[in-house]
Design a protein around this motif. Sequence first.
Motif, mmCIF file in Angstrom:
data_model
loop_
_atom_site.group_PDB
_atom_site.id
_atom_site.type_symbol
_atom_site.label_atom_id
_atom_site.label_comp_id
_atom_site.label_asym_id
_atom_site.label_seq_id
_atom_site.Cartn_x
_atom_site.Cartn_y
_atom_site.Cartn_z
ATOM 1 N N TYR A 1 -9.368 -10.302 -2.765
ATOM 2 C CA TYR A 1 -10.604 -10.165 -3.543
ATOM 3 C C TYR A 1 -10.731 -11.218 -4.641
ATOM 4 O O TYR A 1 -11.396 -11.009 -5.654
ATOM 5 C CB TYR A 1 -10.748 -8.744 -4.101
ATOM 6 N N TYR B 1 -8.535 -0.156 -6.071
ATOM 7 C CA TYR B 1 -9.455 -0.147 -4.930
ATOM 8 C C TYR B 1 -8.791 -0.840 -3.730
ATOM 9 O O TYR B 1 -8.859 -0.369 -2.592
ATOM 10 C CB TYR B 1 -10.761 -0.844 -5.324
ATOM 11 N N TRP B 2 -8.125 -1.949 -4.008
ATOM 12 C CA TRP B 2 -7.398 -2.674 -2.953
ATOM 13 C C TRP B 2 -6.350 -1.754 -2.312
ATOM 14 O O TRP B 2 -6.256 -1.670 -1.086
ATOM 15 C CB TRP B 2 -6.723 -3.916 -3.553
ATOM 16 N N ARG C 1 -9.572 -0.586 0.325
ATOM 17 C CA ARG C 1 -9.825 -1.761 1.153
ATOM 18 C C ARG C 1 -8.858 -2.897 0.800
ATOM 19 O O ARG C 1 -9.152 -3.710 -0.074
ATOM 20 C CB ARG C 1 -11.286 -2.197 0.925
ATOM 21 N N PRO C 2 -7.699 -2.932 1.467
ATOM 22 C CA PRO C 2 -6.701 -3.951 1.119
ATOM 23 C C PRO C 2 -6.992 -5.316 1.741
ATOM 24 O O PRO C 2 -6.307 -5.758 2.666
ATOM 25 C CB PRO C 2 -5.387 -3.349 1.648
ATOM 26 N N SER D 1 -8.718 -12.402 -6.855
ATOM 27 C CA SER D 1 -8.190 -12.067 -8.181
ATOM 28 C C SER D 1 -7.319 -13.187 -8.753
ATOM 29 O O SER D 1 -6.592 -13.854 -8.019
ATOM 30 C CB SER D 1 -7.351 -10.789 -8.088
ATOM 31 N N SER E 1 -4.057 -10.397 -1.802
ATOM 32 C CA SER E 1 -4.980 -9.822 -2.796
ATOM 33 C C SER E 1 -5.479 -10.880 -3.784
ATOM 34 O O SER E 1 -6.673 -11.056 -3.989
ATOM 35 C CB SER E 1 -4.302 -8.681 -3.569
ATOM 36 N N CYS F 1 0.836 -1.214 0.000
ATOM 37 C CA CYS F 1 0.000 0.000 0.000
ATOM 38 C C CYS F 1 0.867 1.259 0.000
ATOM 39 O O CYS F 1 0.602 2.205 -0.751
ATOM 40 C CB CYS F 1 -0.950 0.012 1.197
ATOM 41 N N PHE G 1 -7.402 -3.534 -8.377
ATOM 42 C CA PHE G 1 -6.231 -3.440 -7.507
ATOM 43 C C PHE G 1 -6.083 -2.022 -6.946
ATOM 44 O O PHE G 1 -5.646 -1.838 -5.812
ATOM 45 C CB PHE G 1 -4.951 -3.864 -8.236
#
Length: 264
Positions: free
Chosen positions: A95, A86-87, A91-92, A97, A130, A69, A84
């Motif tokens: 998700y 958004y991650w 909000r990390p 992916s 992630s 981040c 990503f």
Amino acid sequence: MKIPGAVIGDIVGSKYEFHNHRSKEFKFIDADNFFTDDSVMTVAVAHVLTEYGESDDAELTEATVRLMCEYGRRFPHAGWGSMFSYWLNVRPVPYGSYGNGAAMRISPVGWYARSEEEVRRLSRIITCVSHNHPEGIKGAECTAMAVFDARMGKSKEEILERVSEYYPGISCLSCDELRKHYDFDVTCQGSLPPAMVCFSEGVSFEDTVRNVISIGGDSDTLAAIAGAVADVYYGIPESVMAEAVKLLPADFVTVLDRFFEKVI
Ligand SMILES: [Mg+2]
């Protein structure tokens, strides 16, 4: 000074991601090349491993999220995908992916790990913050394992044999065919096989990356993946690293120096 193949591949591919070139003829690194998200995350992972490579699962997970981040937010225009982004910024949390971002950032694990078991553990933890879809985990592990195998002195045939355990269809592909038909694909399963075919047919680091640009698609990320493996297998000429270093923030070079002091 050592600039890893993932970063140089990203820099070479940067200007072709949205303007595919589909030829091996071009100036390898020019003043209008630039680093993108693939380099930023690769440096973040190198930083994580330098400081937290020996930590337990929970501490390594926390450090991976925090440093990814921190690095990512510094470069809001580095080419992040929307999910990503958004991650990174909102909000990390994992998700599901299976994007090729799992593979483009993971090559430092192949340099750092001392055993196959460690490749699998570090790759899984760093990926699952992630990209916790089975294809994301697989794509990252395959990339890290190919880098690790090259470091262990394995032959190209042995490296590719292991890759084909992850992606059995790879033996049916060739750069010539990919050049005609390959399309933009940001999934791990659509990126790993073509990237590894480019490594398979390459005769040097530079030739491998030129193969990648010549097949089109997500050029910078494919070049980061193939370049990472070709780096360890062939080495990178000092002159190429000297061109790349001019395009990187000074602190990236410091972080990479600290990382490679530890692993080489
Ligand atoms: Mg990119």
